[in-house]
Design an enzyme around this catalytic site. Structure first.
Site, PDB file in Angstrom:
ATOM      1  CE  LYS A  62      -9.506  -2.807   2.873  1.00 23.65           C
ATOM      2  NZ  LYS A  62      -8.344  -1.994   2.633  1.00 23.65           N
ATOM      3  CD1 TRP A  96      -2.436  -2.104   1.504  1.00 24.96           C
ATOM      4  CD2 TRP A  96      -3.111  -0.825  -0.200  1.00 24.96           C
ATOM      5  NE1 TRP A  96      -3.534  -2.706   0.919  1.00 24.96           N
ATOM      6  CE2 TRP A  96      -3.966  -1.943  -0.129  1.00 24.96           C
ATOM      7  CE3 TRP A  96      -3.333   0.119  -1.198  1.00 24.96           C
ATOM      8  CZ2 TRP A  96      -5.030  -2.143  -1.013  1.00 24.96           C
ATOM      9  CZ3 TRP A  96      -4.393  -0.079  -2.083  1.00 24.96           C
ATOM     10  CH2 TRP A  96      -5.227  -1.190  -1.990  1.00 24.96           C
ATOM     11  CG  ASP A 133      -3.461   3.976   3.895  1.00 23.56           C
ATOM     12  OD1 ASP A 133      -4.523   3.748   4.502  1.00 23.56           O
ATOM     13  OD2 ASP A 133      -3.167   3.445   2.802  1.00 23.56           O
TER      14      ASP A 133
END
Ligand SMILES: *Cc1c(COP(=O)(O)O)cnc(C)c1O
Length: 363
Positions: free
Chosen positions: A199, A101, A175
């Protein structure tokens, strides 16, 4: 109804109570005669839902007054562009690359600013965390980006870096898509944090941004108005139509979290859940996890069968026992168990029992 345990990395399992509540209110929210999906986003009913969601989130995460809470769209991937468009002014930005990511975030930011890789764990195949003391931070960086939980690689910062202590005055951009609300946040170390909801907070479609007020109002001119944090903030996230239903369900999740005892209690449970699974894997000669012990994710646990020829049999047997979506990400392979807030200890116990039984049948 007994539901299977769902280990999906995202969109991920939701608390059953939240789904039941949403189902009960589906056709008629609180006697309004409307589903939340059918309400004007500017009407008093939806405004009350939005305001309560923000207040509960601020309470849960102890978000200080001088941070704005923005309910946006576009997901984590859009934020990879929106953050540099708002904060970089086309200047230098530091990235700490610790997995898929953060690597993706850095690649996207290159379209808008000068990306400098301050540290990376690529030499360890993204199974460690580079020591903050060794980061090569740029003196002129507009911000420093980290991914505090690498969903695919299973690497987590158990503590956010203190940039001031490292001699940097740049704001930290985090993030936190895949572990937001799994533990408390030290906002004194954060400039901006963003995360997709799917999530750990609610349905896909909602993107949470928490940003320090003094960072607003510096966007580059190509930044779309709907993605300009200052514009979004000055309109209470109503500059354009926000993802109303996703905000509502996230709000139900925030209430559920409060009933559970808040994020400190979630952290306690998440530590216990992760310890159960990692300890079992470490004690086994049949399964393995490759991530360094000091930075293993409490949310996403990638693991391997030492004999990969047994992968399909493992997944088929898991499904038959009501253990869903355990297949690992294609870039890593093997298995991955995502054990977010909504996964109870019983689910992790069921997984470990299955793993033990499967190993026996393979002897
Ligand atoms: C899932 C995820 C994203 C991507 O979110 P999208 O909503 O698909 O854009 C970004 N960062 C992390 C850490 C994630 O886990």
């Amino acid at each position: 109804m007994m539901r299977p345990y769902n280990f999906s990395a995202g969109p991920a399992a939701m608390p059953a109570e939240v789904l039941e509540e949403a189902a009960t209110e589906m056709l008629d929210w609180h006697g309004s005669g409307m589903s939340v999906m059918e309400m004007s986003h500017r009407g008093k009913e939806f405004m009350s839902i939005r305001d309560l969601a923000e207040a509960d989130l601020r309470d849960l995460l102890a978000i200080p007054e001088h941070f704005k809470v923005l309910f946006m769209q576009g997901g984590g991937l859009a934020e990879n562009a929106i953050v540099p468009l708002n904060l970089s002014q086309g200047g230098a930005v530091d990235f700490v690359v610790t997995g898929s990511w953060s690597k993706k975030s850095a690649a996207e930011a290159e379209k808008y600013c000068r990306v400098h890789e301050a540290a990376s764990n690529v030499a360890d195949h993204h199974t460690s965390l580079p020591d903050p003391g060794q980061w090569r931070l740029s003196p002129d960086a507009r911000y420093v980006h980290i991914c505090s939980n690498e969903t695919i690689n299973g690497v987590e910062f158990h503590e956010l870096p203190d940039l001031k202590a490292l001699g940097s005055h740049a704001p930290l951009v985090v993030d936190f898509s895949s572990h937001v609300a799994s533990r408390p946040v030290d906002w004194s170390r954060v400039g901006l944090a963003f995360g997709g909801a799917q999530k750990n907070l609610g349905p896909a479609g909602l993107t949470l941004v928490v940003v320090r007020e003094d960072l607003l109002g510096k966007s580059m001119s190509p930044c779309p108005s709907a993605f300009d944090y200052a514009t979004v903030a000055s309109h209470q996230s109503m500059y354009n139509t926000p993802p109303t239903y996703a905000i509502y369900v996230a709000g139900l999740t925030f209430q559920w979290l409060k009933r559970q005892g808040g994020v400190a209690e979630m952290e306690r449970r998440n530590v216990a859940k992760a310890a159960l699974l990692y300890d079992f894997i470490d004690a086994s000669g049949f399964y393995a996890n490759k991530v360094a012990k000091d930075c293993r994710s409490r949310m996403n646990v990638p693991f391997f069968l030492r004999d990969e020829a047994r992968n399909d049999a493992f997944l088929t047997g898991a499904k038959a026992r009501g253990l869903l979506q355990l297949k690992g990400h294609k870039s890593v392979g093997g298995m991955r168990a995502s054990i977010y807030n909504a996964m109870p200890m019983e689910g992790v116990n069921a997984l470990v029992d299955y793993m033990r039984d499967f190993e026996r049948t393979q002897a």
